[in-house]
Design a protein around this motif. Structure first.
Motif, PDB file in Angstrom:
ATOM      1  N   VAL A 133     -33.455  -9.187  37.559  1.00  0.00           N
ATOM      2  CA  VAL A 133     -31.959  -9.006  36.684  1.00  0.00           C
ATOM      3  C   VAL A 133     -32.132 -10.190  35.964  1.00  0.00           C
ATOM      4  O   VAL A 133     -32.755 -11.085  35.883  1.00  0.00           O
ATOM      5  CB  VAL A 133     -31.455  -9.401  38.098  1.00  0.00           C
ATOM      6  CG1 VAL A 133     -30.380  -9.158  37.621  1.00  0.00           C
ATOM      7  CG2 VAL A 133     -31.333  -8.206  39.201  1.00  0.00           C
ATOM      8  N   GLU A 134     -31.748  -9.929  34.730  1.00  0.00           N
ATOM      9  CA  GLU A 134     -31.137 -10.869  33.620  1.00  0.00           C
ATOM     10  C   GLU A 134     -29.210 -10.864  33.717  1.00  0.00           C
ATOM     11  O   GLU A 134     -29.046 -11.026  33.024  1.00  0.00           O
ATOM     12  CB  GLU A 134     -31.588  -9.850  31.984  1.00  0.00           C
ATOM     13  CG  GLU A 134     -33.023  -9.391  32.201  1.00  0.00           C
ATOM     14  CD  GLU A 134     -33.386  -8.511  30.842  1.00  0.00           C
ATOM     15  OE1 GLU A 134     -32.069  -8.624  30.199  1.00  0.00           O
ATOM     16  OE2 GLU A 134     -33.949  -7.809  30.656  1.00  0.00           O
ATOM     17  N   TRP A 135     -29.778 -12.032  34.902  1.00  0.00           N
ATOM     18  CA  TRP A 135     -28.566 -12.325  35.377  1.00  0.00           C
ATOM     19  C   TRP A 135     -27.855 -13.130  33.641  1.00  0.00           C
ATOM     20  O   TRP A 135     -26.396 -13.410  33.667  1.00  0.00           O
ATOM     21  CB  TRP A 135     -28.930 -13.576  35.417  1.00  0.00           C
ATOM     22  CG  TRP A 135     -29.611 -13.584  37.259  1.00  0.00           C
ATOM     23  CD1 TRP A 135     -31.216 -12.611  37.405  1.00  0.00           C
ATOM     24  CD2 TRP A 135     -28.775 -12.717  38.552  1.00  0.00           C
ATOM     25  NE1 TRP A 135     -31.210 -12.997  38.232  1.00  0.00           N
ATOM     26  CE2 TRP A 135     -30.282 -11.993  38.892  1.00  0.00           C
ATOM     27  CE3 TRP A 135     -27.659 -12.295  38.570  1.00  0.00           C
ATOM     28  CZ2 TRP A 135     -30.111 -11.818  40.767  1.00  0.00           C
ATOM     29  CZ3 TRP A 135     -27.268 -12.043  40.445  1.00  0.00           C
ATOM     30  CH2 TRP A 135     -28.740 -11.806  41.126  1.00  0.00           C
ATOM     31  N   SER A 136     -28.775 -13.274  32.622  1.00  0.00           N
ATOM     32  CA  SER A 136     -27.635 -13.947  31.680  1.00  0.00           C
ATOM     33  C   SER A 136     -26.755 -12.864  30.609  1.00  0.00           C
ATOM     34  O   SER A 136     -25.515 -13.216  29.955  1.00  0.00           O
ATOM     35  CB  SER A 136     -28.302 -14.325  30.976  1.00  0.00           C
ATOM     36  OG  SER A 136     -29.882 -14.010  30.171  1.00  0.00           O
ATOM     37  N   SER A 137     -27.122 -11.375  30.704  1.00  0.00           N
ATOM     38  CA  SER A 137     -26.785 -10.322  30.352  1.00  0.00           C
ATOM     39  C   SER A 137     -26.025  -9.609  31.437  1.00  0.00           C
ATOM     40  O   SER A 137     -26.154  -8.609  30.782  1.00  0.00           O
ATOM     41  CB  SER A 137     -27.618 -10.466  29.595  1.00  0.00           C
ATOM     42  OG  SER A 137     -29.034  -9.403  30.523  1.00  0.00           O
ATOM     43  N   LEU A 138     -25.749 -10.064  32.335  1.00  0.00           N
ATOM     44  CA  LEU A 138     -24.529  -9.650  33.045  1.00  0.00           C
ATOM     45  C   LEU A 138     -23.938  -8.944  31.954  1.00  0.00           C
ATOM     46  O   LEU A 138     -22.325  -9.357  31.555  1.00  0.00           O
ATOM     47  CB  LEU A 138     -24.228 -10.086  34.311  1.00  0.00           C
ATOM     48  CG  LEU A 138     -25.600 -10.706  35.633  1.00  0.00           C
ATOM     49  CD1 LEU A 138     -24.812 -10.574  36.828  1.00  0.00           C
ATOM     50  CD2 LEU A 138     -26.121  -8.415  35.615  1.00  0.00           C
ATOM     51  N   THR A 139     -22.819  -7.543  32.331  1.00  0.00           N
ATOM     52  CA  THR A 139     -21.317  -7.749  31.492  1.00  0.00           C
ATOM     53  C   THR A 139     -21.011  -7.192  32.619  1.00  0.00           C
ATOM     54  O   THR A 139     -20.346  -7.407  33.311  1.00  0.00           O
ATOM     55  CB  THR A 139     -22.033  -5.923  31.165  1.00  0.00           C
ATOM     56  OG1 THR A 139     -22.305  -5.057  32.584  1.00  0.00           O
ATOM     57  CG2 THR A 139     -22.806  -6.016  30.295  1.00  0.00           C
ATOM     58  N   SER A 140     -19.754  -7.566  32.339  1.00  0.00           N
ATOM     59  CA  SER A 140     -18.330  -7.180  33.105  1.00  0.00           C
ATOM     60  C   SER A 140     -18.200  -6.456  33.721  1.00  0.00           C
ATOM     61  O   SER A 140     -17.512  -6.171  34.976  1.00  0.00           O
ATOM     62  CB  SER A 140     -16.985  -7.102  31.505  1.00  0.00           C
ATOM     63  OG  SER A 140     -16.839  -5.891  31.470  1.00  0.00           O
ATOM     64  N   SER A 141     -18.936  -5.419  33.362  1.00  0.00           N
ATOM     65  CA  SER A 141     -18.959  -3.820  34.457  1.00  0.00           C
ATOM     66  C   SER A 141     -19.651  -4.249  35.563  1.00  0.00           C
ATOM     67  O   SER A 141     -18.913  -3.948  36.512  1.00  0.00           O
ATOM     68  CB  SER A 141     -19.206  -2.524  33.629  1.00  0.00           C
ATOM     69  OG  SER A 141     -20.538  -2.824  33.227  1.00  0.00           O
ATOM     70  N   SER A 142     -20.716  -5.261  35.800  1.00  0.00           N
ATOM     71  CA  SER A 142     -21.394  -5.523  37.365  1.00  0.00           C
ATOM     72  C   SER A 142     -20.370  -6.535  37.502  1.00  0.00           C
ATOM     73  O   SER A 142     -20.600  -6.355  39.167  1.00  0.00           O
ATOM     74  CB  SER A 142     -23.297  -6.466  35.965  1.00  0.00           C
ATOM     75  OG  SER A 142     -23.331  -5.713  34.990  1.00  0.00           O
ATOM     76  N   TYR A 143     -20.276  -7.460  36.855  1.00  0.00           N
ATOM     77  CA  TYR A 143     -18.942  -8.382  37.690  1.00  0.00           C
ATOM     78  C   TYR A 143     -18.161  -7.336  38.348  1.00  0.00           C
ATOM     79  O   TYR A 143     -17.687  -7.806  39.712  1.00  0.00           O
ATOM     80  CB  TYR A 143     -18.518  -9.498  36.765  1.00  0.00           C
ATOM     81  CG  TYR A 143     -19.568 -10.605  36.316  1.00  0.00           C
ATOM     82  CD1 TYR A 143     -20.487 -10.979  37.488  1.00  0.00           C
ATOM     83  CD2 TYR A 143     -20.428 -10.170  35.391  1.00  0.00           C
ATOM     84  CE1 TYR A 143     -20.728 -12.099  37.628  1.00  0.00           C
ATOM     85  CE2 TYR A 143     -20.750 -11.503  34.437  1.00  0.00           C
ATOM     86  CZ  TYR A 143     -21.354 -12.470  35.637  1.00  0.00           C
ATOM     87  OH  TYR A 143     -21.961 -13.340  35.251  1.00  0.00           O
ATOM     88  N   THR A 144     -17.294  -6.429  37.746  1.00  0.00           N
ATOM     89  CA  THR A 144     -16.205  -5.331  38.092  1.00  0.00           C
ATOM     90  C   THR A 144     -17.344  -4.808  39.825  1.00  0.00           C
ATOM     91  O   THR A 144     -15.874  -4.948  40.830  1.00  0.00           O
ATOM     92  CB  THR A 144     -15.876  -4.573  37.279  1.00  0.00           C
ATOM     93  OG1 THR A 144     -15.542  -5.447  35.497  1.00  0.00           O
ATOM     94  CG2 THR A 144     -15.193  -3.929  38.093  1.00  0.00           C
ATOM     95  N   ALA A 145     -18.392  -4.312  39.741  1.00  0.00           N
ATOM     96  CA  ALA A 145     -18.551  -3.364  40.624  1.00  0.00           C
ATOM     97  C   ALA A 145     -19.051  -4.626  41.695  1.00  0.00           C
ATOM     98  O   ALA A 145     -18.627  -4.119  43.005  1.00  0.00           O
ATOM     99  CB  ALA A 145     -19.936  -3.355  40.396  1.00  0.00           C
ATOM    100  N   ILE A 146     -19.296  -5.854  41.551  1.00  0.00           N
ATOM    101  CA  ILE A 146     -19.528  -6.740  42.447  1.00  0.00           C
ATOM    102  C   ILE A 146     -17.696  -6.773  42.641  1.00  0.00           C
ATOM    103  O   ILE A 146     -17.449  -7.180  44.417  1.00  0.00           O
ATOM    104  CB  ILE A 146     -21.192  -7.797  41.805  1.00  0.00           C
ATOM    105  CG1 ILE A 146     -21.827  -7.761  41.380  1.00  0.00           C
ATOM    106  CG2 ILE A 146     -20.551  -9.809  43.267  1.00  0.00           C
ATOM    107  CD1 ILE A 146     -22.296  -8.405  41.211  1.00  0.00           C
TER     108      ILE A 146
END
Length: 304
Positions: free
Chosen positions: A211-224
């Motif tokens: 996982v490229e943790w530094s490049s997570l988008t807002s949609s990834s955080y929203t899904a979590i």
């Protein structure tokens, strides 16, 4: 149960099933970034501190006796670790239509068949008729899509895994019922999710570095966030509390809302078309569930 409050528990079941159905769309987006098992682990591991915090605020303590902890550990291993991994691999090794149908449709049937091992619940004529109608409706919802149902040998492993999910899931729900006679749904949920999360961790060891943790988008955080706060923290407590009041056999038929909600999520999030068969199946399923919910019922008594 007071009849004028019964609708609250049915509403809770419908709401949670709709949330879980919508999560198919949310999770599909998340799978573009995360390994499926890693994503499930993140969901439960982040939710765990919230569960303990709420449990302490509401009840003033968080512990359970060692004997109960061992029971909850077994439930967590089977119902969280095993179930989540089986769901992921059933989707991988068969079609989405096959997985959806075999994961969901037989679940209430197995709950009804296995229920006497855990609960003194009776099967009424209304429950049978409503359940059959709801199951027919959900079959139309799933089979009315573009994929249909595929019985080719290439999908046999995934099909067997998906059917196993229904058996494991039914046992998982039923095993919680006797414990909720003594402990709250929140306490039971907190501990079996904690154990399930811990047992799941070894299966994620090869996925963290991908996982490229530094490049997570807002949609990834929203899904979590959606999975942690809504699909886990809110949904597990509401489902378990409602299931205890309504009864496991009856409550599990409301899982048929999940595929209908997943189809709706596909329409709104991915512009997937809804066929006339799927719409008709949804109407049939709703009619069956309404028929079930109108029955007067005395609370079931856990065995033991």
């Amino acid at each position: 149960m007071k009849q004028d409050r019964k609708w609250i528990y049915y509403l809770g079941l419908v709401l949670v099933a709709a949330i879980w159905g919508a999560n198919f769309g949310v999770s599909r987006k998340a799978m573009e970034t995360f390994d499926p098992i890693l994503f499930a682990f993140l969901r439960f591991s982040i939710a765990t501190p919230f569960f303990f915090f709420l449990l302490y605020l509401k009840e003033g303590s968080v512990g359970v006796p060692i004997k109960v902890a061992l029971q909850l550990a077994a439930i967590g291993l089977v119902g969280v670790t095993g179930l989540e991994i089986a769901v992921m691999y059933s989707i991988k090794y068969t079609t989405l239509a096959n997985a959806s149908l075999l994961n969901v449709a037989p679940w209430p049937i197995f709950a009804a068949l296995l229920g006497p091992l855990f609960m003194r619940e009776r099967m009424s004529a209304r429950l049978i008729v409503g359940g059959v109608a709801a199951m027919a409706g959900v079959c139309l919802v799933i089979l009315g899509g573009s994929e249909g149902f595929d019985l080719s040998s290439n999908n046999m492993v995934g099909n067997m895994l998906a059917l196993g999910v229904s058996i494991i899931g039914a046992l998982f729900n039923l095993a919680c019922m006797p414990l909720m006679r003594t402990y709250s749904a929140l306490r039971v949920s907190t501990w079996y999710i904690t154990f399930g999360m811990l047992f799941m961790f070894p299966f994620t060891l090869g996925s963290w570095s991908k996982v490229e943790w530094s490049s997570l988008t807002s949609s990834s955080y929203t899904a979590i966030a959606y999975n942690v706060l809504i699909c886990t923290l809110f949904s597990f407590v509401v489902w378990n509390a409602s299931m205890f009041k309504i009864g496991a056999t009856r409550a599990n038929f409301f899982r048929y809302v999940v595929p209908a909600a997943a189809v709706a999520a596909g329409y709104f999030f991915f512009s997937e078309q809804i066929s006339g068969w799927q719409f008709g199946g949804t109407v049939f399923m709703v009619a069956g569930l309404v028929w079930i919910s109108l029955e007067k019922r005395v609370n079931a008594v856990p065995v033991g």
